[in-house]
Design a protein around this motif. Structure first.
Motif, PDB file in Angstrom:
ATOM      1  N   VAL A 253      54.198  44.583  63.349  1.00  0.00           N
ATOM      2  CA  VAL A 253      55.215  44.168  64.315  1.00  0.00           C
ATOM      3  C   VAL A 253      56.502  44.935  64.018  1.00  0.00           C
ATOM      4  O   VAL A 253      56.878  45.141  62.851  1.00  0.00           O
ATOM      5  CB  VAL A 253      55.447  42.648  64.266  1.00  0.00           C
ATOM      6  CG1 VAL A 253      54.214  41.901  64.737  1.00  0.00           C
ATOM      7  CG2 VAL A 253      55.838  42.186  62.873  1.00  0.00           C
ATOM      8  N   CYS A 254      57.183  45.363  65.099  1.00  0.00           N
ATOM      9  CA  CYS A 254      58.387  46.192  64.937  1.00  0.00           C
ATOM     10  C   CYS A 254      59.491  45.725  65.890  1.00  0.00           C
ATOM     11  O   CYS A 254      59.209  45.094  66.926  1.00  0.00           O
ATOM     12  CB  CYS A 254      58.086  47.668  65.229  1.00  0.00           C
ATOM     13  SG  CYS A 254      56.934  48.437  64.051  1.00  0.00           S
ATOM     14  N   VAL A 255      60.724  46.046  65.516  1.00  0.00           N
ATOM     15  CA  VAL A 255      61.868  45.819  66.409  1.00  0.00           C
ATOM     16  C   VAL A 255      62.486  47.156  66.758  1.00  0.00           C
ATOM     17  O   VAL A 255      62.545  48.068  65.922  1.00  0.00           O
ATOM     18  CB  VAL A 255      62.920  44.899  65.748  1.00  0.00           C
ATOM     19  CG1 VAL A 255      62.338  43.528  65.473  1.00  0.00           C
ATOM     20  CG2 VAL A 255      63.473  45.501  64.471  1.00  0.00           C
ATOM     21  N   GLY A 256      62.918  47.268  68.008  1.00  0.00           N
ATOM     22  CA  GLY A 256      63.624  48.481  68.422  1.00  0.00           C
ATOM     23  C   GLY A 256      65.130  48.269  68.307  1.00  0.00           C
ATOM     24  O   GLY A 256      65.607  47.301  67.723  1.00  0.00           O
ATOM     25  N   SER A 257      65.855  49.207  68.874  1.00  0.00           N
ATOM     26  CA  SER A 257      67.321  49.087  68.832  1.00  0.00           C
ATOM     27  C   SER A 257      67.783  47.948  69.731  1.00  0.00           C
ATOM     28  O   SER A 257      67.191  47.688  70.778  1.00  0.00           O
ATOM     29  CB  SER A 257      67.973  50.398  69.274  1.00  0.00           C
ATOM     30  OG  SER A 257      67.584  50.711  70.612  1.00  0.00           O
ATOM     31  N   CYS A 258      68.787  47.275  69.276  1.00  0.00           N
ATOM     32  CA  CYS A 258      69.310  46.147  70.030  1.00  0.00           C
ATOM     33  C   CYS A 258      70.835  46.313  70.083  1.00  0.00           C
ATOM     34  O   CYS A 258      71.516  46.108  69.062  1.00  0.00           O
ATOM     35  CB  CYS A 258      68.927  44.842  69.354  1.00  0.00           C
ATOM     36  SG  CYS A 258      69.243  43.378  70.360  1.00  0.00           S
ATOM     37  N   PRO A 259      71.375  46.718  71.240  1.00  0.00           N
ATOM     38  CA  PRO A 259      72.817  47.012  71.331  1.00  0.00           C
ATOM     39  C   PRO A 259      73.675  45.849  70.839  1.00  0.00           C
ATOM     40  O   PRO A 259      73.410  44.695  71.158  1.00  0.00           O
ATOM     41  CB  PRO A 259      73.039  47.270  72.819  1.00  0.00           C
ATOM     42  CG  PRO A 259      71.694  47.691  73.323  1.00  0.00           C
ATOM     43  CD  PRO A 259      70.718  46.898  72.526  1.00  0.00           C
TER      44      PRO A 259
END
Length: 298
Positions: A253-259
């Protein structure tokens, strides 16, 4: 016995027949009258000598006793044909008993349920291999109908073969209780037992009475887990890797960029499980993972 005599002259002659077991006409017993020149005596005992006399009667006059004739009935020639079953519960036999010498005899064997006929033996030697045995009576005989208990083959297998193992099959006695067991391997679940594609039981342990050959298949299915991912606060949608996965498979599981937010960690039930944006693991159960963020301030 069949005494015979010569005719006498006269009209409407009737012959009166007498019998004794000694040569003494004075104590002879009257048997019957006949118009024939012989008399069939069916009331004799085999092996006993009898004496016979005849008186001729025409209207009223009756002659004196004739000269005696004697004879005896021979004992009939018979044999005893004895039959039995081995084991006694294996079946039934018929056709034995007392038979006349040189007569044709047929003995029959009928197996009981769960038994098969094997052969006829006499003094331990095989004399015939079919249930119906015909022979000429030439002496006393003691015949044994031999039976064997029927057996069946219970075959088991797994589908897929890697899904699990089975036990309890093999050669079983007719009428016996059979219990089969199915044990799933890691990452598999038991589904059901099938025979010729038809479901016969839905539990891993299957008990039945052996009544024929059977080919049974234990069916298994791969175990799957649900991986649920979310963010806290729920402002970042750039999450990947969740969903339904196979037991034992590699999951990431991964997270991307979150402004305006910085990633902090992954937690499960409030416990930190990873501080990397991508969290790899092996699927061993359902999981609910939370990606935690903090807001960037300036």
């Amino acid at each position: 016995a069949l005494p015979i005599w010569s005719s006498v002259s006269g009209q409407n002659v009737v012959y009166l027949v007498y019998r004794n077991t000694s040569n003494n006409s004075s104590t002879a017993t009257y048997l019957n009258s006949t118009g024939n020149l012989y008399y069939d005596d069916y009331s004799v005992n085999p092996g006993t000598t009898y004496y016979y006399w005849v008186k001729a009667q025409s209207f009223q006059p009756i002659s004196d006793f004739s000269s005696p004739d004697f004879g005896y009935a021979q004992t009939p020639c018979t044999y005893t044909i004895s039959t039995s079953s081995s084991p006694s519960g294996g079946g039934n036999t018929g056709g034995g008993g007392t038979v006349n010498c040189n007569s044709s005899v047929t003995v029959n064997a009928s197996p009981n349920s769960c038994y098969n006929f094997v052969n006829w033996t006499e003094n331990g030697s095989v004399v015939y291999s079919s249930p119906s045995y015909t022979f000429t009576a030439s002496g006393n005989r003691t015949l044994v109908a031999n039976f064997t208990q029927a057996t069946y083959t219970i075959s088991t297998s797994s589908s897929p073969s890697a899904g699990g193992s089975t036990s309890g099959g093999g050669t079983k006695t007719c009428g016996s209780s059979v219990t089969l067991n199915a044990s799933p391997n890691s990452c598999y679940n038991f589904v059901n037992w099938t025979e010729n594609g038809n479901v016969v039981y839905s539990s891993p342990s299957y008990t039945f009475t052996a009544s024929g050959n059977r080919t049974l298949v234990a069916n298994f299915s791969p175990t799957t887990y649900t991986i649920t991912v979310s963010s806290s606060p729920p402002v970042c949608a750039a999450l990947t890797g969740g969903g339904i996965v196979n037991c034992g498979s590699s999951v990431q599981v991964c997270v991307g960029s979150c402004p305006c937010y910085n990633f902090v960690n992954w937690t499960e039930n409030g416990n930190v499980v990873s501080t990397s944006t991508c969290f790899p693991f092996t699927a061993t159960g359902n999981r609910t993972l939370v990606a935690n963020f903090t807001q960037i301030t300036y």
